[in-house]
Design a protein around this motif. Sequence first.
Motif, PDB file in Angstrom:
ATOM      1  N   SER A 135       0.828  -1.176   0.010  1.00 32.42           N
ATOM      2  CA  SER A 135       0.051  -0.132   0.105  1.00 32.42           C
ATOM      3  C   SER A 135       0.797   1.379   0.097  1.00 32.42           C
ATOM      4  N   GLU A 136       2.116   1.165   0.779  1.00 37.79           N
ATOM      5  CA  GLU A 136       3.118   2.366   0.688  1.00 37.79           C
ATOM      6  C   GLU A 136       3.418   2.592  -0.814  1.00 37.79           C
ATOM      7  N   GLU A 137       3.936   1.489  -1.426  1.00 34.83           N
ATOM      8  CA  GLU A 137       4.638   1.591  -2.525  1.00 34.83           C
ATOM      9  C   GLU A 137       3.307   2.268  -3.611  1.00 34.83           C
ATOM     10  N   MET A 138       2.166   1.883  -3.610  1.00 37.37           N
ATOM     11  CA  MET A 138       1.107   2.627  -4.321  1.00 37.37           C
ATOM     12  C   MET A 138       0.795   4.078  -3.892  1.00 37.37           C
ATOM     13  N   ALA A 139       0.865   4.338  -2.708  1.00 41.39           N
ATOM     14  CA  ALA A 139       0.455   5.587  -2.281  1.00 41.39           C
ATOM     15  C   ALA A 139       1.637   6.135  -1.391  1.00 41.39           C
ATOM     16  N   ASN A 140       2.660   6.526  -1.993  1.00 37.11           N
ATOM     17  CA  ASN A 140       3.897   6.699  -0.992  1.00 37.11           C
ATOM     18  C   ASN A 140       3.803   8.061  -0.360  1.00 37.11           C
ATOM     19  N   ASP A 141       2.724   9.019  -0.410  1.00 37.67           N
ATOM     20  CA  ASP A 141       2.492  10.127   0.349  1.00 37.67           C
ATOM     21  C   ASP A 141       1.491  10.040   1.266  1.00 37.67           C
ATOM     22  N   ASN A 142       1.080   8.658   1.674  1.00 38.10           N
ATOM     23  CA  ASN A 142       0.165   8.342   2.624  1.00 38.10           C
ATOM     24  C   ASN A 142       0.800   8.222   3.950  1.00 38.10           C
ATOM     25  N   PHE A 143       0.725   9.037   4.821  1.00 35.43           N
ATOM     26  CA  PHE A 143       1.469   9.023   6.370  1.00 35.43           C
ATOM     27  C   PHE A 143       0.933   7.760   6.845  1.00 35.43           C
TER      28      PHE A 143
END
Length: 460
Positions: free
Chosen positions: A225-233
Motif C-alpha cells: 500500500s505504501e508503494e502505491m501511495a507513497n505520500d500517505n502517512f
Amino acid sequence: MKKIAIIILFLGICIISNAQIELKTPPPSPEAEWKQKLGFTDISLKYEKPLMRGRKIFGELVPFNQIWRTGAGESTRIRFSEDIFFGGQSVKKGVYSLFTIPNSNEWTVILNTDTTGHGAFSYDDKKDLFRIRVKPETTARTYESFSISIEDILPDYSANLYLNWENTQIKVPVKSNADAVVMNDINQKINIEKVEDAKFFNNAAQYYFANQKDLKQALIWSRRSEEMANDNFNYANLTIKILEEQKDYIAATKSAQKAIELGNKKNLKGAVANLQKKVEEWQKITGITAPASNTMLADNSENHNNHSHGGHEMSSMKENQSIFKPVLDAYYTIKNALVASDADASAKAAGVLVSAVKAIDMNKMEMKQHTEFMKVNSKIISDAQKIADAKDLKKQREVFQSLSESLYTLAKGAKISSEPIYQQYCPMKKAGWLSNESDIKNPYYGSSMLTCGSVKETIK
C-alpha cells in the motif's frame, strides 16, 4: 310510567352491583427484548423475566431434570441475522426457541425450531436443532429476576450468552462467522480478482495486525500500500507498527525515518514527535545511537532478519504442519472407506473433515500456507459436506475426485505434512487421490479393481 321507571332503576342497580371492578397491575413477569451485534450478526432475544418473590427457584419452582421454557409466558425466542456458532455448533440464520433442562451439576441447553408454542407445553424434542451441555456456576450475587444477556465480547467476534437467576449462572459461548467472511473476501479480492488498490491492501494489513494474524503477510500488504501511495502517512505508520510488533527495531527505525520526512512535509507535528521518541527508544535497544544511513540500516535489517527468523521458521515448521494433521487424517479415512465400499463410514469421515477444516487456526499458519489454504478451504468444505450428505457410493466417489484435487493443491503448495504424501492416479477413472502409503488401493473401484493405478508424485 312511574312504575316502569322504578323497574329500570332497580335493574340498573342490580347490574352495577354485579359488575366486576378490575385493578390494573404490572405483569408478574415483565417482558424483555434486546438486540446485540456480534461481528456482522444481529442477535436478538425476546423473553419474560420471572421474579424470585422469596421462593426457592432451581430444584423447586423450576424442577431439575425437566424441560423449562427458560423464562415465563411464551417460549423464549432467539434470532440470528446471519449464520453463527452457538455452543460450538454451527447455526443457520433464523429464529429459534430456547429451552433448558436444569440440573445441579449440568444443564442441557436446547435450540428448537418450533417458535409458535406457549412455554414448554407444546415442546417437541423431534424439532430440536441440537442440544449442548454446560456446567452451572454459583454466583456471589443473588439475581432476583431471571435474566439473559450477551457479555464478554472479544476482538475475535466471540462472546458469552449468560443465563442468571437466584445464585445460579450458566454461559454459552457464541461466535460470529465475521472472521471467515472477511478472510474469504480478502482471498477473493487478492487471489481471484487480483485487486490492485492501496486502500484495500492497507485495510487487509490493518485487519491482520489488529487481529494478530500472520504479521509477515500484514507487512507485505502494508508495504504494498505504501508503494502505491507513497505520500500517505497513515500507510507508512502501519508498517512501522507491524515492525515494532515483530520487534524488528532496525527495520522499524528505517521506516520511521522515512515517515518522519513525510510527516514534516505534511506538518504532522504530533505524529512526528511520537515517531522521533520511538526511534530514540529503538536506537537504545539496537545499540545504534546515531542516525544511520539507509544502506547500513538495510544491511543490518537483513542480517537481523536472517538471524532471528531463519532458525525460528525451521523449528516451527513441524508445528505449522501439525495443524493440518486432522484434515489429512479425515481425508485418508474417507479414502479408506471408499476403498472398502463403505458409504456410511465415508459419510461420517467427511463430516469429521468439515469440522477439521473449520477448526484450523489460521493464525498459526506460515504466510505461504495461509495463501494456499485460502484458495481451497471453501471448496474442501463444500465437497466434504456433499460426501457427508450423500447416501450412495457412486455420488461420494464422484465428489471425492474434486475433493482430492483441492487437497492436492493444498498439499503441494503449503507443505502440510512432514510425512510423504503420495499422489496416485487411476487411468480407468482418469482421476487421482492422495495416500499416506505408496501401495495402490483404488477408492474409485474398491475390491473390483483394487490395485488399478500408480503413484504419479511423492510430495515431501
